[in-house]
Design an enzyme around this catalytic site. Structure first.
Site, PDB file in Angstrom:
ATOM      1  N   PHE A 192       0.402  -1.170   0.249  1.00 47.69           N
ATOM      2  CA  PHE A 192       0.139  -0.078   0.129  1.00 47.69           C
ATOM      3  C   PHE A 192       1.030   1.204   0.527  1.00 47.69           C
ATOM      4  CE2 PHE A 192      -3.015   3.244   2.445  1.00 47.69           C
ATOM      5  CZ  PHE A 192      -3.911   2.817   1.421  1.00 47.69           C
ATOM      6  N   ASP A 199       1.763  -5.366   7.959  1.00 46.69           N
ATOM      7  CA  ASP A 199       0.474  -5.091   8.252  1.00 46.69           C
ATOM      8  C   ASP A 199      -0.514  -5.344   8.070  1.00 46.69           C
ATOM      9  OD1 ASP A 199      -1.346  -3.068   7.100  1.00 46.69           O
ATOM     10  OD2 ASP A 199       0.393  -1.552   6.763  1.00 46.69           O
ATOM     11  N   TYR A 254     -10.642   0.376  10.800  1.00 46.70           N
ATOM     12  CA  TYR A 254     -12.261   0.659   9.513  1.00 46.70           C
ATOM     13  C   TYR A 254     -12.235   0.075   8.919  1.00 46.70           C
ATOM     14  CZ  TYR A 254      -7.966   3.556   7.618  1.00 46.70           C
ATOM     15  OH  TYR A 254      -6.936   3.629   7.193  1.00 46.70           O
ATOM     16  N   LYS A 255     -11.555  -0.748   8.754  1.00 50.27           N
ATOM     17  CA  LYS A 255     -11.402  -1.901   7.894  1.00 50.27           C
ATOM     18  C   LYS A 255     -12.475  -3.148   8.221  1.00 50.27           C
ATOM     19  CE  LYS A 255      -8.170   0.342   4.869  1.00 50.27           C
ATOM     20  NZ  LYS A 255      -6.512  -0.273   4.643  1.00 50.27           N
ATOM     21  N   ARG A 296     -12.208  -3.791  -7.809  1.00 48.60           N
ATOM     22  CA  ARG A 296     -12.091  -4.849  -6.108  1.00 48.60           C
ATOM     23  C   ARG A 296     -13.479  -4.663  -5.523  1.00 48.60           C
ATOM     24  NH1 ARG A 296      -8.205  -2.662  -1.831  1.00 48.60           N
ATOM     25  NH2 ARG A 296      -9.736  -1.267  -1.565  1.00 48.60           N
TER      26      ARG A 296
END
Ligand code: PLP
Length: 404
Positions: A130, A205, A230-231, A379
């Site tokens: 990312f 990560d 928050y995912k 996605r």
């Protein structure tokens, strides 16, 4: 293939189907396929936040720091560690954003390695990671005069490939457990062991795995880890990150953002920084207590359902998306950009087609919300507790109309 009928059948057989109604907005026709970027809120979050304002904040006021909040980054971290990370108590803190926590822990790791052996001047990182992770590595390398060895996994980073890149020059390795594009799962245990064989430390990560797939940080002997809440942990926009530091490293590592909340005696307010013992030293300033509230209830829900049941539904959802891809989308020229092997596939599926950028924009207008990822990827993020099979069927039906 009758998409909607197949979706309804799978929902009827889904043991976790009833949890969907706990999420705000789940009653609407909107198709949400982006829970891996921002999870839906629990309905209970509005009452929980209102209670927090009137009770803990509104009536306990400053007293709540002594009564509860000073410990909250660690009590919430411990519970998260137990439910989702495979981390025994005393190794997880909730604070900052993932970017800031990643900076703190990676800098702490390379500084420590350099103190032990100044010849360890290299950070190994992954080109497919990312952007924030890549930018932070660049910043740390520049700040400390280190070099970076970039790996370009295709699509999966093998242990052999990594082992070749490691050596007496390696200070630390930064990798993602699940890649944000294809959803490929890395072999954390094997890669961590290879890193240790070279005398380096590894930082994982976990942004796309925490709350979605089982994680065993202690068993895998991981050194350091960070992740978002928050995912797949549905804690809300800007909810704080978590950081994990294995107990064996805590006293040796010091992080660079030396704020008063990480001090051994924050309220003495004396001259000079002295890091606290244990995980407290990884705090910097006042922790985001308000923003932790939705995480507290989501982690309890996850504990009740169990991560293995969540994972089983995640696999069923991605398998259904692949089934629809094969039957309906592949004939239209769409290519699958994720693994067909569920053992190495996380909870999102990448669907590739040269027109996906326009298709994504058109989907958003029709209340079907996936993500677009460069250069040609749609996605589809499938959040196990809040996504129904009918929702996937409806969404991919619209994708077929738009691509076809
Ligand atoms: C989402 C994500 C981040 C986000 O970092 P923030 O500081 O919360 O913006 C970082 N790393 C990965 C791998 C991600 O998927």
């Amino acid at each position: 293939m009758d998409l909607n009928r197949r979706g309804a059948e799978l929902d009827a057989a889904d043991p976790l189907a009833s949890y969907r109604s706990l999420f705000a907005g789940s009653e609407s026709e909107l198709v949400y396929l982006d829970g891996n970027s921002l999870g839906r809120p629990l309905r209970a979050a509005s009452q929980q936040l209102a209670d927090f304002v009137s009770q803990a904040w509104g009536s306990r006021l400053i007293r709540a720091w002594d009564e509860e909040w000073m410990e909250l980054p660690f009590t919430v971290g411990d519970r998260l560690g137990e439910v989702a990370l495979g981390a025994a108590a005393g190794q997880t803190v909730v604070a900052d954003s993932t970017s800031v926590m990643l900076y703190k822990l990676l800098r702490a790791a390379v500084d420590h390695q350099q103190r032990l052996d100044p010849a360890r001047t290299e950070i190994v990182a992954d080109h497919a990671n990312f952007p924030t992770d890549r930018y932070l590595v660049e910043g740390i390398a520049a700040e400390r005069g280190l070099s970076i060895r970039w790996l370009t996994p295709d699509p999966e980073l093998t242990v052999e490939e990594l082992a070749e890149a490691l050596g007496p020059q390696t200070a630390a390795v930064l990798l993602s457990h699940i890649t944000y594009q294809s959803g490929q799962i890395a072999d954390v245990a094997a890669i961590t062991a290879a890193t240790h064989d070279a005398g380096a430390l590894v930082l994982w990560d976990l942004c796309h795995s925490a709350g979605a797939v089982p994680i065993a940080l202690d068993t895998w002997q991981v050194d350091l880890a960070v992740g978002c809440t928050y995912k797949y942990l549905n804690a809300g926009p800007g909810a704080p990150a978590f950081g994990y530091v294995a107990k064996r490293h805590q006293d040796a590592l010091t992080q660079p953002l030396q704020g008063w909340m990480g001090h051994a005696e924050p309220f003495v307010m004396g001259p000079g920084y002295r890091p606290a013992a244990g995980m407290r030293r990884f705090l910097t300033g006042t922790p985001p207590i308000l923003a932790m509230q939705p995480l507290i209830s989501f982690v309890e829900l996850l504990g009740e359902v169990g991560i293995d049941a969540v994972r089983a539904k995640g696999i069923a959802l991605t398998e259904f998306a692949i089934e629809v891809h094969d039957a309906v989308l592949a004939p239209l020229g769409v290519e699958l950009g994720s693994s067909r092997d569920s053992a190495v596939r996380g909870n999102h599926v990448l669907l590739r087609h040269s027109r996906m950028r326009e298709v994504t924009a058109a989907l958003w207008e029709r209340d079907v919300i996936p993500d677009f990822r460069e250069p040609d990827g749609l996605r589809i993020g499938l959040s196990p507790l809040s996504t129904s099979f009918a929702e996937v069927a409806r969404g991919l039906g619209v994708v077929a109309e738009l691509v076809g």
